[in-house]
Write a protein that holds these residues in place. Structure first.
Motif, short mmCIF file in Angstrom:
data_model
loop_
_atom_site.label_atom_id
_atom_site.label_comp_id
_atom_site.label_asym_id
_atom_site.label_seq_id
_atom_site.Cartn_x
_atom_site.Cartn_y
_atom_site.Cartn_z
N ALA A 135 0.79 -1.23 0.00
CA ALA A 135 0.00 0.00 0.00
C ALA A 135 0.83 1.29 0.00
N PRO A 136 2.09 1.31 0.50
CA PRO A 136 2.87 2.53 0.33
C PRO A 136 3.02 2.94 -1.14
N ALA A 137 2.73 2.00 -2.05
CA ALA A 137 2.70 2.35 -3.48
C ALA A 137 1.72 3.48 -3.74
N ALA A 138 0.68 3.58 -2.91
CA ALA A 138 -0.32 4.64 -3.08
C ALA A 138 0.28 6.02 -2.82
N LEU A 139 1.48 6.06 -2.24
CA LEU A 139 2.16 7.34 -1.97
C LEU A 139 3.08 7.76 -3.11
N ALA A 140 3.20 6.90 -4.13
CA ALA A 140 4.20 7.13 -5.18
C ALA A 140 4.07 8.48 -5.87
N ASN A 141 2.84 8.95 -6.06
CA ASN A 141 2.64 10.23 -6.77
C ASN A 141 1.99 11.29 -5.90
N VAL A 142 2.01 11.07 -4.59
CA VAL A 142 1.44 12.04 -3.66
C VAL A 142 2.48 13.11 -3.34
N GLU A 143 2.04 14.37 -3.36
CA GLU A 143 2.97 15.48 -3.11
C GLU A 143 2.58 16.27 -1.86
N ASP A 144 3.57 16.93 -1.33
CA ASP A 144 3.38 17.86 -0.21
C ASP A 144 4.21 19.09 -0.54
N HIS A 145 3.53 20.20 -0.82
CA HIS A 145 4.22 21.42 -1.25
C HIS A 145 5.13 21.16 -2.45
N LYS A 146 4.56 20.52 -3.46
CA LYS A 146 5.21 20.30 -4.76
C LYS A 146 6.38 19.31 -4.74
N LYS A 147 6.57 18.64 -3.62
CA LYS A 147 7.62 17.60 -3.58
C LYS A 147 7.00 16.29 -3.10
N PRO A 148 7.64 15.15 -3.38
CA PRO A 148 7.07 13.88 -2.93
C PRO A 148 6.80 13.89 -1.43
N LEU A 149 5.63 13.45 -1.05
CA LEU A 149 5.26 13.43 0.37
C LEU A 149 6.26 12.64 1.20
N LYS A 179 11.01 2.15 -5.15
CA LYS A 179 10.23 3.38 -5.37
C LYS A 179 10.43 4.36 -4.22
N MET A 180 10.37 3.86 -2.99
CA MET A 180 10.55 4.74 -1.83
C MET A 180 11.93 5.39 -1.84
N ASN A 181 12.94 4.59 -2.21
CA ASN A 181 14.30 5.13 -2.28
C ASN A 181 14.43 6.16 -3.40
N GLN A 182 13.81 5.88 -4.55
CA GLN A 182 13.85 6.81 -5.68
C GLN A 182 13.21 8.16 -5.32
N LEU A 183 12.20 8.11 -4.47
CA LEU A 183 11.48 9.33 -4.09
C LEU A 183 12.19 10.11 -2.98
N GLY A 184 13.31 9.57 -2.51
CA GLY A 184 14.09 10.28 -1.49
C GLY A 184 13.63 10.02 -0.07
N ALA A 185 12.88 8.93 0.13
CA ALA A 185 12.46 8.57 1.50
C ALA A 185 13.62 7.89 2.22
N HIS A 186 13.56 7.89 3.54
CA HIS A 186 14.53 7.14 4.34
C HIS A 186 13.92 5.77 4.61
N TYR A 187 14.11 4.87 3.66
CA TYR A 187 13.50 3.54 3.73
C TYR A 187 14.32 2.62 4.63
N SER A 188 13.63 1.86 5.48
CA SER A 188 14.31 0.85 6.29
C SER A 188 13.42 -0.39 6.34
N LYS A 189 13.99 -1.50 6.78
CA LYS A 189 13.23 -2.76 6.80
C LYS A 189 13.72 -3.66 7.92
#
Length: 227
Positions: A135-149, A179-189
């Motif tokens: 479901a985090p895929a649903a965040l792929a194109n979501v923005e916050d102030h013109k940048k990826p959420l 995708k999360m890494n491409q969007l500049g998120a701090h992904y961990s697992k």
């Protein structure tokens, strides 16, 4: 307390000829966390009506106490068959939103403009949001102030190695971890298939089906604090 749960309407696993949809445990475990706490839960999907179920999530090895409860819950199954259309949902009516996974969201919720707008409004209104597994895929194109959420936010989601173990790396349109890494998120697992939940402000993400109940409990805690 009112929580919206958003399910996929997509049932085809790419061009594989196989079926997908939402993952039962990722819906059932959170739903009962909310319902048992007295929360009013509304179900919605892009197309409304009955969302497709991922057949793999109904197999014996995917069963949990929550899925067994769901299998016997005729009232909830009827409610599931009548999900509201996303376009008819008003964010003002809810305290929080929860997105269960399954592979379906990779195809529809990742690109659904109504879902994207909905998440952006929940974010603007500073309401808690949770996304589990795919479901985090649903965040792929979501923005916050013109940048990826998710940019600069701590997140998790279904891992590349879990996708490889599922044998679907070459079938899915994209990998959640990548995708999360491409969007500049701090992904961990965490370890594959273990419960792992990440919280960053009002954003909650869970890695896989085993993480869905904990993610729901964290969301519920946030809603209870606000109310």
């Amino acid at each position: 307390m009112k929580i919206l749960m958003v399910l996929t309407s997509h049932g085809e696993l790419g061009n594989s000829g196989k079926k997908t949809g939402f993952w039962v445990e990722e819906f059932a475990a959170p739903y009962y966390v909310f319902a048992d706490a007295g929360v009013d839960v509304t179900l919605a999907s892009p197309k409304g009506g009955q969302p497709p179920v991922d057949p793999a999530s109904t197999k014996e090895d995917a069963q949990t106490e929550a899925t067994k409860r769901y299998d016997k819950d005729e009232e909830l199954q009827k409610k599931m068959s009548e999900t509201k259309k996303l376009e008819d949902i008003n964010v003002n009516d809810f305290d929080a939103v929860f997105y269960p996974g399954g592979h379906g969201p990779l195809w529809d919720l990742a690109n659904d403009l109504t879902s994207i707008s909905l998440i952006e409004k929940f974010n603007e209104q500073m309401k808690p949001m949770a996304f589990v597994c795919h479901a985090p895929a649903a965040l792929a194109n979501v923005e916050d102030h013109k940048k990826p959420l998710v940019r600069d936010k701590k997140v998790t989601g279904f891992t590349n190695s879990e996708e490889e173990a599922a044998g679907l790396t070459d079938i899915v349109p994209f990998l959640v971890e990548d995708k999360m890494n491409q969007l500049g998120a701090h992904y961990s697992k965490g370890d594959d298939w273990s419960s792992y939940v990440v919280i960053d402000g009002r954003l909650i993400t869970g890695q896989n089906p085993a993480s869905s109940e904990k993610a729901a409990r964290e969301l519920l805690k946030m809603v209870q604090k606000k109310s």
